[in-house]
Design a protein around this motif. Structure first.
Motif: not given
Length: 176
Positions: A128-132, A148-151, A159-164, A166-176
């Motif tokens: 998980v990163g915020d830059r190339e 992640v992030g808004d830059r 492969d995936m994009f999230f605002p932050d 915590l959004s990644v973690a919630n996605w993981i917990v919800e079973g992808k």
């Protein structure tokens, strides 16, 4: 084999280039981003080994000493403890940008070394990163990648994009 969650530090875990802090060169400059403590705790609870992989060219450029970086990372660990969250290992590249070292992202060596040390199944792990450079390092290491992030790094082919985080973690917990 273990599954890993490899996290860039600046811009993913803590503030950088914000109204409060430009760069993190001292522990007092380190501020967790909203939701990061909760996110890392969720990763811990889901059985991920959590790692920080960070380029810290400020050391090579003389803006910071390695002892200060260790103090910053200790503050990060202490701040996360308040949420019951833990980091399993931290690695960093201290070299100047453009030093062409083996460890600086976008090269994957930091991820590969941690994977070897902690017996990580890279194919089922995430970077998980915020830059190339974070995304390229993750892909080169064989992980799934999340920006992640808004830059809005246009070059980052994640492969995936999230605002932050915590959004990644919630996605993981919800079973992808």
């Amino acid at each position: 084999m273990n599954v890993g969650m490899f996290l860039d530090r600046d811009g993913v875990i803590n503030e950088v280039l914000s109204s409060r802090v430009k760069f993190v060169n001292k522990p007092k400059d380190f501020h967790l981003l909203d939701g990061v403590g909760e996110a890392i705790k969720l990763f811990n609870d889901e059985g991920f080994k959590v790692f920080v992989v960070t380029n810290q060219g400020g050391i090579g450029l003389g803006y910071m000493k390695e002892t200060a970086l260790h103090d910053i990372h200790q503050k990060m660990v202490d701040d996360l403890t308040k949420y019951g969250a833990k980091i399993d290992d931290v690695t960093y590249c201290p070299h100047k940008p453009h030093a062409n070292c083996a460890c600086r992202k976008p090269k994957p060596q930091m991820i590969l070394d941690l994977a070897d040390k902690h017996e990580i199944d890279l194919e089922n792990s995430y970077m998980v990163g915020d830059r190339e450079p974070d995304i390229v390092a993750g892909k080169e290491a064989g992980t799934k990648t999340i920006l992640v992030g808004d830059r809005k790094d246009e070059k980052a082919d994640a492969d995936m994009f999230f605002p932050d985080l915590l959004s990644v973690a919630n996605w993981i917990v919800e079973g992808k």
